[in-house]
Design a protein around this motif. Structure first.
Motif, PDB file in Angstrom:
ATOM      1  N   ARG A 194       0.935  -1.306  -0.026  1.00 41.09           N
ATOM      2  CA  ARG A 194      -0.073  -0.057   0.094  1.00 41.09           C
ATOM      3  C   ARG A 194       0.947   1.393  -0.218  1.00 41.09           C
ATOM      4  O   ARG A 194       1.552   1.532   1.011  1.00 41.09           O
ATOM      5  CB  ARG A 194      -1.004   0.105   1.251  1.00 41.09           C
ATOM      6  CG  ARG A 194      -2.053   1.310   1.117  1.00 41.09           C
ATOM      7  CD  ARG A 194      -3.349   0.614   1.879  1.00 41.09           C
ATOM      8  NE  ARG A 194      -3.996  -0.219   1.022  1.00 41.09           N
ATOM      9  CZ  ARG A 194      -5.304  -0.855   1.277  1.00 41.09           C
ATOM     10  NH1 ARG A 194      -5.524  -0.726   2.319  1.00 41.09           N
ATOM     11  NH2 ARG A 194      -5.796  -1.615   0.367  1.00 41.09           N
ATOM     12  N   LEU A 225      -0.662   4.393  -0.724  1.00 42.45           N
ATOM     13  CA  LEU A 225      -1.460   5.499  -0.433  1.00 42.45           C
ATOM     14  C   LEU A 225      -2.703   5.036   0.254  1.00 42.45           C
ATOM     15  O   LEU A 225      -3.348   3.952  -0.219  1.00 42.45           O
ATOM     16  CB  LEU A 225      -1.688   6.263  -1.599  1.00 42.45           C
ATOM     17  CG  LEU A 225      -2.979   7.437  -1.569  1.00 42.45           C
ATOM     18  CD1 LEU A 225      -2.199   8.733  -0.613  1.00 42.45           C
ATOM     19  CD2 LEU A 225      -3.561   7.851  -2.861  1.00 42.45           C
ATOM     20  N   ASP A 226      -3.276   5.819   1.525  1.00 47.38           N
ATOM     21  CA  ASP A 226      -4.573   5.442   1.931  1.00 47.38           C
ATOM     22  C   ASP A 226      -4.940   6.661   2.578  1.00 47.38           C
ATOM     23  O   ASP A 226      -4.475   7.140   3.892  1.00 47.38           O
ATOM     24  CB  ASP A 226      -4.439   4.182   3.029  1.00 47.38           C
ATOM     25  CG  ASP A 226      -6.072   3.805   3.200  1.00 47.38           C
ATOM     26  OD1 ASP A 226      -6.893   4.647   3.351  1.00 47.38           O
ATOM     27  OD2 ASP A 226      -6.049   2.681   3.821  1.00 47.38           O
ATOM     28  N   THR A 227      -5.610   7.352   1.985  1.00 50.70           N
ATOM     29  CA  THR A 227      -6.234   9.011   2.570  1.00 50.70           C
ATOM     30  C   THR A 227      -6.978   8.584   3.888  1.00 50.70           C
ATOM     31  O   THR A 227      -7.032   9.621   4.526  1.00 50.70           O
ATOM     32  CB  THR A 227      -6.813   9.561   1.756  1.00 50.70           C
ATOM     33  OG1 THR A 227      -8.011   9.034   1.171  1.00 50.70           O
ATOM     34  CG2 THR A 227      -6.032   9.997   0.417  1.00 50.70           C
ATOM     35  N   ASP A 256      -6.135   6.725   6.647  1.00 55.33           N
ATOM     36  CA  ASP A 256      -5.433   6.774   7.862  1.00 55.33           C
ATOM     37  C   ASP A 256      -4.085   7.834   7.288  1.00 55.33           C
ATOM     38  O   ASP A 256      -3.109   7.619   8.388  1.00 55.33           O
ATOM     39  CB  ASP A 256      -5.149   5.350   8.207  1.00 55.33           C
ATOM     40  CG  ASP A 256      -4.172   4.915   7.123  1.00 55.33           C
ATOM     41  OD1 ASP A 256      -3.839   5.131   5.967  1.00 55.33           O
ATOM     42  OD2 ASP A 256      -4.220   3.289   7.038  1.00 55.33           O
ATOM     43  N   THR A 268      -1.783   7.094   5.300  1.00 52.83           N
ATOM     44  CA  THR A 268      -0.635   6.590   4.385  1.00 52.83           C
ATOM     45  C   THR A 268      -0.245   7.195   3.481  1.00 52.83           C
ATOM     46  O   THR A 268      -1.076   7.366   2.289  1.00 52.83           O
ATOM     47  CB  THR A 268      -1.085   5.130   4.095  1.00 52.83           C
ATOM     48  OG1 THR A 268      -1.226   4.446   5.426  1.00 52.83           O
ATOM     49  CG2 THR A 268       0.109   4.323   3.524  1.00 52.83           C
ATOM     50  N   GLY A 269       1.035   7.605   3.148  1.00 57.48           N
ATOM     51  CA  GLY A 269       1.656   8.132   1.700  1.00 57.48           C
ATOM     52  C   GLY A 269       0.956   9.650   1.467  1.00 57.48           C
ATOM     53  O   GLY A 269       1.303  10.046   0.407  1.00 57.48           O
ATOM     54  N   THR A 270       0.530  10.137   2.386  1.00 62.06           N
ATOM     55  CA  THR A 270       0.129  11.604   2.267  1.00 62.06           C
ATOM     56  C   THR A 270       0.391  12.326   3.646  1.00 62.06           C
ATOM     57  O   THR A 270      -0.046  12.031   4.617  1.00 62.06           O
ATOM     58  CB  THR A 270      -1.387  11.814   1.749  1.00 62.06           C
ATOM     59  OG1 THR A 270      -1.783  13.084   1.773  1.00 62.06           O
ATOM     60  CG2 THR A 270      -2.213  11.004   2.799  1.00 62.06           C
ATOM     61  N   ASN A 281       9.983   4.736  -3.100  1.00 62.52           N
ATOM     62  CA  ASN A 281       8.923   3.973  -2.187  1.00 62.52           C
ATOM     63  C   ASN A 281       8.625   2.986  -2.152  1.00 62.52           C
ATOM     64  O   ASN A 281       8.817   2.273  -3.353  1.00 62.52           O
ATOM     65  CB  ASN A 281       7.404   4.811  -2.537  1.00 62.52           C
ATOM     66  CG  ASN A 281       6.649   4.830  -1.049  1.00 62.52           C
ATOM     67  OD1 ASN A 281       6.781   4.257  -0.282  1.00 62.52           O
ATOM     68  ND2 ASN A 281       5.371   5.352  -1.335  1.00 62.52           N
ATOM     69  N   ASP A 331      -2.568   0.583  -4.269  1.00 63.74           N
ATOM     70  CA  ASP A 331      -1.487  -0.526  -3.829  1.00 63.74           C
ATOM     71  C   ASP A 331      -0.646  -0.716  -5.281  1.00 63.74           C
ATOM     72  O   ASP A 331      -1.304  -0.796  -6.232  1.00 63.74           O
ATOM     73  CB  ASP A 331      -2.636  -1.651  -3.518  1.00 63.74           C
ATOM     74  CG  ASP A 331      -3.469  -1.487  -2.316  1.00 63.74           C
ATOM     75  OD1 ASP A 331      -2.912  -0.733  -1.357  1.00 63.74           O
ATOM     76  OD2 ASP A 331      -4.528  -1.917  -2.481  1.00 63.74           O
ATOM     77  N   THR A 351      -3.533  -5.200   1.471  1.00 60.48           N
ATOM     78  CA  THR A 351      -4.008  -4.776  -0.007  1.00 60.48           C
ATOM     79  C   THR A 351      -5.422  -5.339  -0.429  1.00 60.48           C
ATOM     80  O   THR A 351      -5.891  -6.511   0.235  1.00 60.48           O
ATOM     81  CB  THR A 351      -2.966  -4.699  -0.951  1.00 60.48           C
ATOM     82  OG1 THR A 351      -2.753  -6.115  -1.181  1.00 60.48           O
ATOM     83  CG2 THR A 351      -1.716  -4.013  -0.489  1.00 60.48           C
TER      84      THR A 351
END
Length: 567
Positions: free
Chosen positions: A195, A197-199, A201, A203-205, A224, A301, A387
């Motif tokens: 994973r 990106l997960d907006t 929680d 993740t990735g932002t 990454n 993912d 994922t």
């Protein structure tokens, strides 16, 4: 990444639609005019040779200018009172070779070479010896005043050092130059599902929270999760969830203008995934745009990436079914139980070789699920990742393209993460391996066809649209398309297959109606908007058919994201 303009102007890509059968001029089918891609000796080839020739002349002139300066200094020193007494004229004679290259294909390039010389006579002959840096050589003879052109195909993508030696056949004077080149094709490296990106929680932002209406979020790719710098494209499963209004997601390379294509379509309240092969910007990021009037959470993912270096090539196969739990094909008969995992044999099945398959391109369909949930498809020998591959609701039939690494035993796993059982169908469309001959050419996303514009032209039930995918000198293996069905007047499913006819067959009214394939790309119900990626084989004619396998008309949208080229 190659721009749409470059593809049209420099490669000769020609998208087109044609009628399903009968004379090409049938106005009832709304066919658009199609012309075959330029062939050998076309104006396109002349343009590329001219461009390479200009580079060669500039290279020779630059080398000559540097050499002239050095010779002038030498001549000054030699004409001094204590010098050897050689004349400046004798020292000024020059013979310098230059090269120019033009990358057009995944593995191939055009090279032009010429000399800059004041040796007389001007029409003297020159021998060119080219060492391509892969153990192969070429040779040609020609007048000193002309360009010599070579075309070469490398077995693998990546960097190569070309050495050109020019020899004046009268005086045996030689000049040598080298050029480092990287061919345009990118090859695939599988990546365990992870994973990025997960907006929901963060993740990735760094922003946190859903993506606001009509705004974008950036996803870091290079650097990454072990993905290297220089990545050209990435395989992402993009999921839209917590949707508050209907809309779509556009995935594209950072630093590029936002295209008019789409990747994920959703309605309010839906959770919808779709695989995308996305070009990566020079800064190592991709952009995901929320094209809706409400906020949406986005998940991305990764399952693999492409680089301009030697890795795995792609091979398409005739779509075939590996798993159908309804029949007990490739699995135990009966629905996959809640919170369970079953294995699938990949190597040696469905036209795939028994050895060497590193990743596989699949279409995974869930049907008749007893509750909401998701499936995860992952390599054998690993723990199930966090994922997801396919998301579904109770009673829904939904498909999603999946690229998944294959375990060392030639198998993959499918896990039903839902709290209820469901039927699962798995179709194979292609695979990646070290000996795969086709490398990927990422394109700036472009819309090939939209039956809603410039005038309504829905795809009739049990009918098909034909598209020509052509380029001068290319040897296409497959194209990466995002197919979208919208405004369907009933339920049905979409199929994509190579067309057995050529463009000339359609133009001269000699085409035969193809047989629709048994496989499916996506499923829909009345009034739904559904999208799915397909890595469509172009067969031997570089033509692709998109079939409406329902009985009522539907609108069809087709977007192009890249192509696999063997040349």
């Amino acid at each position: 990444m190659i721009s749409a303009a470059a593809v049209a102007a420099a490669v000769g890509f020609v998208p087109a639609t044609a009628q399903a059968a009968g004379p090409a001029a049938d106005p009832g089918r709304g066919a658009t005019a199609a012309s075959p891609a330029p062939g050998a000796g076309s104006a396109q080839d002349a343009d590329t040779q001219e461009a390479a020739g200009r580079k060669a002349a500039e290279s020779a002139a630059a080398k000559d200018a540097t050499a002239r300066g050095a010779r002038a200094k030498t001549a000054d020193a030699q004409s001094a009172p204590d010098g050897p007494g050689l004349s400046a004229r004798a020292q000024s004679s020059h013979f310098d070779v230059g090269v120019g290259t033009y990358n057009t294909y995944a593995h191939s390039l055009i090279l032009a070479t010429t000399v800059n010389t004041d040796l007389e006579p001007a029409g003297r002959s020159v021998q060119y010896d080219v060492a391509w840096g892969d153990g192969t050589t070429d040779q040609d003879l020609g007048p000193a005043s002309d360009f010599a052109h070579f075309k070469h195909r490398y077995a693998k993508a990546g960097a190569h050092k070309i050495t050109v030696t020019a020899t004046d056949l009268l005086t045996k004077t030689t000049s040598v130059t080298t050029k480092d080149v990287v061919v345009d094709g990118s090859e695939f490296t599988p990546h365990a599902p992870a994973r990025l990106l997960d907006t929901r929680d963060g993740t990735g932002t760094s922003a946190g929270g859903p993506v606001a209406p009509l705004t974008t979020t950036r996803v870091k790719i290079a650097g990454n999760a072990g993905i290297p710098a220089g990545v050209t494209a990435v395989a992402l499963n993009i999921t839209a969830t917590n949707t508050s209004a209907a809309g779509h997601v556009i995935a594209y390379a950072s630093g590029k203008a936002q295209p008019t294509t789409s990747n994920v379509n959703f309605a309010a309240g839906q959770t919808v995934p779709n695989l995308a092969i996305v070009p990566v910007g020079e800064d190592g990021y991709v952009e995901l745009a929320n094209r809706s009037a409400g906020p949406v959470d986005l998940i991305a993912d990764v399952t693999g990436y492409f680089t301009r270096s030697a890795a795995d090539g792609y091979t398409s196969v005739k779509p075939s079914r590996l798993v159908d739990t309804r029949e007990g094909l490739g699995s135990a008969k009966g629905q996959a139980a809640a919170q369970t995992t079953f294995g699938v044999q990949i190597a040696g099945q469905g036209g795939l070789p028994a050895q060497g398959v590193t990743a596989v391109a699949l279409n995974v369909t869930v049907t008749d699920p007893q509750g909401a949930g998701n499936l995860t498809v992952f390599p054998s020998g690993q723990q199930a990742p966090s994922t997801s591959s396919v998301n579904f609701t109770a009673g829904q039939t939904v498909a999603n393209a999946v690229i998944v690494p294959v375990g060392p035993d030639g198998r993959i796993n499918v896990r039903n993460n839902a709290g209820d059982p469901t039927d699962v169908i798995v179709d194979v469309t292609g695979y990646y391996s070290a000996d795969g001959k086709a490398a990927y050419l990422p394109l700036e996303p472009q819309r090939l066809s939209d039956s809603r514009t410039p005038y309504p032209w829905p795809l009739a039930g049990q009918d098909y649209r034909n598209m020509l995918m052509g380029a001068s000198g290319m040897a296409l293996e497959a194209v990466v398309l995002n197919t979208t069905v919208t405004n369907p007047q009933g339920s049905g499913h979409l199929s994509v297959a190579p067309d057995p006819n050529t463009i000339n067959d359609y133009m001269h009214g000699t085409a035969v109606r193809p047989t629709p394939p048994d496989s499916s790309v996506l499923n829909w119900t009345k009034d739904a908007t559904v999208a799915n990626l397909v890595q469509a084989s172009t067969g031997t004619t570089s033509m692709v058919d998109v079939w409406n396998r329902g009985w009522q008309p539907t609108d069809l949208i087709v977007d192009l994201f890249g192509m696999y080229d063997k040349n």
